[in-house]
Write a protein that holds these residues in place. Structure first.
Motif, mmCIF file in Angstrom:
data_model
loop_
_atom_site.group_PDB
_atom_site.id
_atom_site.type_symbol
_atom_site.label_atom_id
_atom_site.label_comp_id
_atom_site.label_asym_id
_atom_site.label_seq_id
_atom_site.Cartn_x
_atom_site.Cartn_y
_atom_site.Cartn_z
ATOM 1 N N LEU A 338 -3.003 19.261 12.845
ATOM 2 C CA LEU A 338 -2.806 20.645 12.383
ATOM 3 C C LEU A 338 -3.395 20.880 10.991
ATOM 4 C CD1 LEU A 338 0.858 21.278 13.611
ATOM 5 C CD2 LEU A 338 -1.260 22.182 14.586
ATOM 6 N N HIS A 339 -3.561 19.788 10.217
ATOM 7 C CA HIS A 339 -4.151 19.947 8.879
ATOM 8 C C HIS A 339 -5.595 20.423 8.961
ATOM 9 C CE1 HIS A 339 -0.907 18.211 6.515
ATOM 10 N NE2 HIS A 339 -0.886 17.118 7.257
ATOM 11 N N VAL A 340 -6.286 20.122 10.089
ATOM 12 C CA VAL A 340 -7.735 20.401 10.144
ATOM 13 C C VAL A 340 -8.086 21.476 11.163
ATOM 14 C CG1 VAL A 340 -8.458 18.193 9.164
ATOM 15 C CG2 VAL A 340 -8.123 18.361 11.643
ATOM 16 N N LYS A 341 -7.170 22.408 11.391
ATOM 17 C CA LYS A 341 -7.466 23.554 12.263
ATOM 18 C C LYS A 341 -8.082 24.679 11.412
ATOM 19 C CE LYS A 341 -6.421 21.677 16.090
ATOM 20 N NZ LYS A 341 -7.506 21.398 17.008
ATOM 21 N N GLU A 342 -8.089 25.923 11.918
ATOM 22 C CA GLU A 342 -8.760 27.018 11.219
ATOM 23 C C GLU A 342 -8.186 27.209 9.813
ATOM 24 O OE1 GLU A 342 -8.245 26.665 14.389
ATOM 25 O OE2 GLU A 342 -9.423 28.053 15.620
ATOM 26 N N SER A 343 -6.917 26.805 9.616
ATOM 27 C CA SER A 343 -6.361 26.609 8.275
ATOM 28 C C SER A 343 -5.572 25.306 8.359
ATOM 29 C CB SER A 343 -5.430 27.765 7.891
ATOM 30 O OG SER A 343 -4.260 27.757 8.717
ATOM 31 N N ASP A 344 -5.064 24.822 7.236
ATOM 32 C CA ASP A 344 -4.137 23.678 7.288
ATOM 33 C C ASP A 344 -2.809 24.250 7.800
ATOM 34 O OD1 ASP A 344 -2.140 21.869 6.830
ATOM 35 O OD2 ASP A 344 -2.896 21.231 4.878
ATOM 36 N N ARG A 345 -2.608 24.156 9.107
ATOM 37 C CA ARG A 345 -1.484 24.892 9.721
ATOM 38 C C ARG A 345 -0.121 24.317 9.353
ATOM 39 N NH1 ARG A 345 -4.433 26.403 15.492
ATOM 40 N NH2 ARG A 345 -5.649 28.113 14.583
ATOM 41 N N ILE A 346 -0.065 23.061 8.876
ATOM 42 C CA ILE A 346 1.254 22.580 8.416
ATOM 43 C C ILE A 346 1.598 23.357 7.138
ATOM 44 C CG2 ILE A 346 2.566 20.595 7.549
ATOM 45 C CD1 ILE A 346 1.164 18.896 9.650
#
Ligand code: S3P
Length: 430
Positions: A338-346
């Motif tokens: 999740l850190h490397v999706k379209e934003s850092d989603r965490i």
């Protein structure tokens, strides 16, 4: 669109929505149709910014397109008829376009440069570049980030590759390159990820051998044009599934949603948290689809670990929102992707939902979510999509159960995957 006021608290959601085409499947339909011999018809293609990036990239490589009613007709060219693009291929925000195209173009004799927007330029590409280098491709890159130039390649070798991350994009890039190699390839992946590439290749006449945790690819570059019906996107339906569960007195029907088991993790987790859904009009050829009915109901907390994650990776912001309303706490681990999706989603999911009164603790590989927290703001509050489409839409759903004055900044991010999101919301809000 910029900043918009979300005056939706206290309303219920009722009615029927037809979901836009699946984004992952739309990208693959455009790419495979582009390299098939003959004309491929694509029904219910998603028309969004990300998918337009794929269509434009294939046009820059010499493929032509037309439309017939609402269908896209792709006038395919075989892999050896693609032409050197006269400019860089602009991937915008679309990680799927960039990673899959690196595999698809791996064996082209010309150089291709891929560039992306600010968010995509921060996302990792070593995961695709490394196996492609092992197959004989050469790249010029600074720290494995976009812009990346793939140099002209003359011969690809197959390989045996164990995926270090459970990623369908990486798996698909290797499959697409492996079809063009001189020798066979085996991909080993202990945790199943979305299998749209494998299913769609079969529709274009290319069979891969799939057994246990392995995919065996025998080189084959001839694809036969076909008709692809793109199912509704479960990742878009997920916003209404979670909204239907959380918003009191709601009842929604979502038509023609793709229910490929590698994508339905959100429904399985909500069922594990106590929710019930009904499925109608199921159809099963190629990509399975169904109409999904959802009603408001109560949830309890759960524990989510690495094996659960790939089947709901894009729905994780919504799972976190649902967990804030469940009885008891929820722990999510094994989700560092999740850190490397379209934003850092965490980071973005935690910060933005906590602004609304949630009590979420970020963890290196997930979240600890305290359940049963009413969402409310005492002063006018601006929540921010942070330029991330799925975060923006999840926050809009959160606002439906938040009392107080809430606005969403950078709302236009929804155009990446679901341009009609706000009009669909006004359609069902009651
Ligand atoms: C996708 C795979 C997933 C997903 C992305 C779309 C695809 O990414 O998050 O939105 O279409 O293959 P990863 O492969 O990086 O997990």
């Amino acid at each position: 669109m910029g900043k918009i006021k979300l005056q939706t608290a206290g309303k219920k959601l009722r009615g029927t929505l037809t979901m836009p085409g699946d984004k992952s499947i739309s990208h693959r339909a455009v790419m495979l149709g582009s390299i098939a011999s003959g004309d491929t018809r694509v029904q219910h293609l998603l028309d969004s910014e990300d998918v337009r990036r794929t269509v434009t990239a294939m046009s820059n490589l010499g493929v032509t397109f037309s439309t017939d009613n609402h269908d896209l007709i792709i006038h395919g060219r075989s892999l050896n008829e693609l032409v050197e693009p006269s400019q860089m291929l602009d991937m915008g925000n679309s990680g799927t376009t960039a990673r899959l195209l690196m595999g698809l173009l791996a064996n082209q004799p010309f150089a291709v440069t891929f560039r992306g927007d600010k968010s995509l330029s921060k996302r990792p590409f070593a995961r695709v570049i490394k196996p492609l280098i092992a197959m004989g491709v050469s790249f010029v890159t600074k720290n494995d980030h976009l812009p990346v130039t793939k140099l002209g390649t003359h011969e690809l070798a197959g390989l045996v590759y164990e995926l270090p991350v459970a990623s369908a994009q990486v798996k698909s890039a290797i499959i697409l390159a492996a079809l063009q190699a001189k020798t066979p390839t085996t991909i080993i992946g202990p945790i199943a990820t979305r299998d749209h590439t494998e299913r769609m290749l079969a529709a274009f006449g290319v069979q891969l051998v799939r057994e246990d945790h392995q995919i065996k690819i025998t080189p084959q570059t001839h694809l036969t044009a076909t008709t692809i019906r793109v199912p509704g996107d479960i990742s878009s339906a997920a916003f209404w599934i979670v909204a239907g569960v959380l918003v009191p007195k709601s009842a929604l029907t979502l038509k023609q949603v793709g229910i490929n088991p590698t994508r339905t993790g959100i429904m399985k987790i909500l069922q594990r948290m106590g929710a019930k859904f009904s499925f109608d009009n199921e159809s099963a050829d190629g990509e399975p689809m169904a109409d999904i009915q959802v009603q408001s109901q109560s949830l309890h907390g759960t524990t989510i670990t690495a094996v659960d994650v790939p089947a709901m990776i894009d729905e994780m912001p919504l799972v976190v929102l649902a967990a804030t309303q469940a009885q008891g706490d929820t722990v999510i681990s094994g989700a560092s992707e999740l850190h490397v999706k379209e934003s850092d989603r965490i980071a973005t999911v935690t910060t933005q939902l906590n602004k609304l009164g949630a009590n979420i603790e970020p963890r290196e590989d997930g979240f600890y979510i305290h359940g049963g927290t009413p969402l409310q703001v005492k002063q006018p509050t601006i929540i921010d999509s942070c330029g991330d489409h799925r975060v923006g839409m999840m926050l809009t759903i959160a606002a439906l159960i938040t009392t107080g004055d809430v606005s969403l900044a950078n709302a236009e991010a929804v155009n990446i995957s679901y341009p009609n999101f706000f009009s669909d919301l006004s359609e069902v809000i009651d």
